[in-house]
Design an enzyme around this catalytic site. Structure first.
Site, short mmCIF file in Angstrom:
data_model
loop_
_atom_site.label_atom_id
_atom_site.label_comp_id
_atom_site.label_asym_id
_atom_site.label_seq_id
_atom_site.Cartn_x
_atom_site.Cartn_y
_atom_site.Cartn_z
N ARG A 5 0.86 -1.19 0.00
CA ARG A 5 0.00 0.00 0.00
C ARG A 5 0.88 1.23 0.00
NH1 ARG A 5 -2.22 -0.77 5.72
NH2 ARG A 5 -0.06 -1.40 5.82
N GLU A 6 0.59 2.19 -0.84
CA GLU A 6 1.33 3.45 -0.78
C GLU A 6 1.15 4.05 0.62
OE1 GLU A 6 0.24 6.08 -4.01
OE2 GLU A 6 0.50 4.46 -5.45
N GLY B 51 -10.46 5.74 -4.13
CA GLY B 51 -9.81 6.25 -5.34
C GLY B 51 -8.44 5.62 -5.42
N CYS C 7 -4.92 2.13 -7.86
CA CYS C 7 -5.18 0.70 -8.07
C CYS C 7 -6.66 0.32 -8.09
CB CYS C 7 -4.46 -0.12 -7.01
SG CYS C 7 -2.67 -0.05 -7.19
N1 NAD Z 1 1.02 2.01 -6.68
C1 NAD Z 1 0.63 1.01 -5.92
O1 NAD Z 1 0.30 1.17 -4.74
C2 NAD Z 1 0.58 -0.40 -6.49
C3 NAD Z 1 0.42 -1.48 -5.61
C4 NAD Z 1 0.42 -2.77 -6.14
C5 NAD Z 1 0.53 -2.96 -7.51
N2 NAD Z 1 0.66 -1.89 -8.34
C6 NAD Z 1 0.83 -2.12 -9.77
O2 NAD Z 1 2.20 -1.98 -10.09
C7 NAD Z 1 2.35 -1.44 -11.41
C8 NAD Z 1 3.17 -0.16 -11.35
O3 NAD Z 1 2.46 0.79 -10.60
P1 NAD Z 1 3.14 2.15 -10.11
O4 NAD Z 1 2.17 2.81 -9.22
O5 NAD Z 1 4.51 1.84 -9.60
O6 NAD Z 1 3.26 2.93 -11.49
P2 NAD Z 1 4.13 4.25 -11.81
O7 NAD Z 1 3.44 4.92 -12.91
O8 NAD Z 1 4.42 4.98 -10.54
O9 NAD Z 1 5.53 3.67 -12.32
C9 NAD Z 1 5.72 3.03 -13.53
C10 NAD Z 1 7.10 3.43 -14.05
O10 NAD Z 1 7.44 2.61 -15.16
C11 NAD Z 1 8.18 3.39 -16.08
N3 NAD Z 1 8.17 2.70 -17.38
C12 NAD Z 1 7.15 2.48 -18.22
N4 NAD Z 1 7.55 1.77 -19.29
C13 NAD Z 1 8.87 1.52 -19.12
C14 NAD Z 1 9.86 0.82 -19.86
N5 NAD Z 1 9.56 0.21 -21.01
N6 NAD Z 1 11.11 0.79 -19.40
C15 NAD Z 1 11.43 1.39 -18.23
N7 NAD Z 1 10.54 2.06 -17.47
C16 NAD Z 1 9.27 2.12 -17.90
C17 NAD Z 1 7.49 4.73 -16.05
O11 NAD Z 1 8.33 5.76 -16.53
C18 NAD Z 1 7.17 4.87 -14.55
O12 NAD Z 1 8.21 5.55 -13.86
C19 NAD Z 1 0.92 -1.23 -11.93
O13 NAD Z 1 0.53 -2.36 -12.66
C20 NAD Z 1 0.10 -1.15 -10.65
O14 NAD Z 1 -1.23 -1.53 -10.85
C21 NAD Z 1 0.71 -0.61 -7.86
#
Ligand code: NAD
Length: 462
Positions: free
Chosen positions: A154-155, A260, A263
């Site tokens: 969780r963030e 919101g 996720c």
């Molecule tokens: N944020 C959360 O709390 C959370 C929790 C569990 C799962 N997730 C999942 O994890 C995944 C990532 O979420 P996030 O919140 O970290 O996203 P985010 O947007 O914060 O980070 C994604 C990063 O990937 C980079 N990126 C994209 N394509 C790339 C490539 N080809 N090469 C290198 N870098 C690349 C982007 O520049 C970005 O910095 C999502 O599928 C999300 O659903 C997120």
């Protein structure tokens, strides 16, 4: 082990830093140059408690580095994580997998020796098959395994969650891959975190089912809160009364303005889409998504009801903009729909958030951003608490009342005791706790508000 983490966002950066902290050698790759250069300078591009120290100590120890070059990092790695974004695809709600597939193509050309490619991004069932197909197509000669290992952090509590997970889900049938993943997470299994090995498709679905269930729980209690308001019951006591039942559990039973974040909304949409595509409509989840969507604007009506619907020309101070405390993430935050609805009703909006104002500025127009909660409340006709940051939990109500043009608080997170707020001369509304049930008057008529404001003006020390 040598690890490449593709994507250094909320999940990739936290996972990369934690895995480095376990003692592995990690390179985080991101194609966003601004983000990458910040990381290379030792700056953390997101707000996440504890992350700065964790990144700094592991970078200093030489276990964590950052690069834009996929090729070199993957060539040297035994394990490659894909942690790129999977936002909603415009139009149909399906997960946009273009970043995942692009990453897969980039990884493919650099594969070198047996490599375990682990999808940490949240992806629909069958995505692992497609990643495997892409890798095979680009590199028919390569030796690799594609594993699903969804992330549940969780963030705001991401490091704790990564290091103390309730479970680690690993989807693969390959023995070699199981051994590699077990090795990566060995420090956690020593802490007794259970590793659940399952098939890749099952692992992919577990992540969506978990988020959909939690979103349903939140929406359930929100609807019960609405009923409480009509029948004179207290939703917090209802939540406690049902949450003490172990079969139900107390978490995710806090009534509020609707969920919101980065996720729940998008994952719910993606799961609904997957189900529809497979001819198995998930009616409960369709209802959850619809109820939650309408709820955020309904919260603006709660504010306007305090003024008998006459919000035009009023100034509303909004405390808390991010979708939850301890993050700067504004993705699908309830504040966005709420503020837009308040503006549609003719209100002027002032806002304050401890970490989210930078991101908010790109998403909202005509909001006056303030220095702190009291600055925000200055001359406002109503104060609305949208996100329950710690610093909003013990505001000096006396001071607040003296600052505001009209003493009205709308507490969408139920962080104040109605009796106390009332005692300080405020008209008060919250969620699922009708004041009548507490023996307090619920009267927020224009006459009463005016008289409260007048008393305040004549007697600032009230
Ligand atoms: N944020 C959360 O709390 C959370 C929790 C569990 C799962 N997730 C999942 O994890 C995944 C990532 O979420 P996030 O919140 O970290 O996203 P985010 O947007 O914060 O980070 C994604 C990063 O990937 C980079 N990126 C994209 N394509 C790339 C490539 N080809 N090469 C290198 N870098 C690349 C982007 O520049 C970005 O910095 C999502 O599928 C999300 O659903 C997120």
């Amino acid at each position: 082990m040598r690890v490449a983490m593709i994507g250094a966002g909320y999940v990739g950066l936290v996972s990369g830093a934690c895995i480095a902290d376990f003692g592995h050698q990690v390179i985080c790759i991101d194609k966003d140059l601004t983000k990458l250069e910040a990381l290379q300078r030792g700056e953390i591009p997101i707000f996440e408690p504890g992350l700065h120290d964790l990144v700094r100590s592991n970078a200093k120890a030489g276990r964590l580095s950052f690069s834009i070059e996929v090729e070199e990092a993957v060539r040297a790695a035994e394990v490659v994580f894909i942690a790129v974004g999977t936002p909603s695809r415009r139009g149909d709600g399906h997960a946009d997998l273009s970043y995942v597939f692009e990453a897969a193509r980039e990884i493919a050309s650099a594969l070198n020796g047996f490599t375990v490619v682990i999808t940490k991004s949240t992806v629909p069932v069958g995505t692992g098959d497609e990643v495997e197909r892409i890798l095979r197509e680009v590199r028919p000669d390569a030796d690799f395994a594609v594993v699903s290992n969804p992330e549940f952090l969780r963030e705001g509590a991401a490091i704790h969650d990564f290091k103390h997970p309730d479970r680690i889900v690993v989807g693969t049938d390959e023995e070699r891959a199981k051994n590699v993943v077990s090795e990566i997470y060995r420090p956690l299994s020593l802490n007794q975190a259970p590793i659940l090995f399952t098939s890749r498709r099952t692992a992919e679905l577990i992540k969506y089912a978990a988020n959909a269930f939690l979103a349903t729980k939140v929406t359930f209690i929100n609807e019960i809160a609405d009923l409480c308001e009509k029948v004179g019951a207290d939703v917090q006591e209802v939540a406690r009364g049902i949450g003490l039942d172990n079969r139900i559990g107390a978490k995710f039973l806090h009534a509020g303005p609707g969920f919101g974040g980065s996720c729940f909304p998008k994952d719910l949409r993606a799961l609904i889409k997957t189900a529809q595509d497979n001819d198995v409509p998930l009616r409960i989840l369709e209802a959850v998504a619809a109820v939650n969507d309408t709820r955020k604007r309904a919260m603006a009506r709660k504010v306007s009801a305090m003024f008998s619907g006459a919000l035009r020309g009023k100034t509303v101070a909004v405390l808390g903009l991010t979708f939850k405390p301890n993050t700067d993430d504004m993705r699908e935050a309830p504040s966005l729909a709420l503020i837009t609805a308040l503006q549609d009703m003719g209100a002027r909006v002032r806002g304050f958030d401890p970490a989210g104002m930078g991101q908010a500025q790109a998403l909202l127009t005509d909001v006056v951003y303030c220095e702190n909660a009291y600055d925000c409340a200055e001359a406002a006709d109503a104060l609305v608490i949208v996100t329950e940051w710690e610093q909003f939990r013990a505001l000096d109500l006396e001071h607040l009342r003296d600052l505001m043009a009209c003493p009205v608080i709308v507490d969408l997170r139920n962080i104040y005791r109605p009796e106390e707020v009332h005692r300080h001369g405020f008209a008060y509304a919250c969620v699922g706790r009708p004041l009548s049930a507490l023996g307090l008057t619920d009267d927020a008529s224009p006459e009463r508000l005016l008289s409260l404001a007048r008393v305040r003006a004549n007697s600032p020390s009230l």
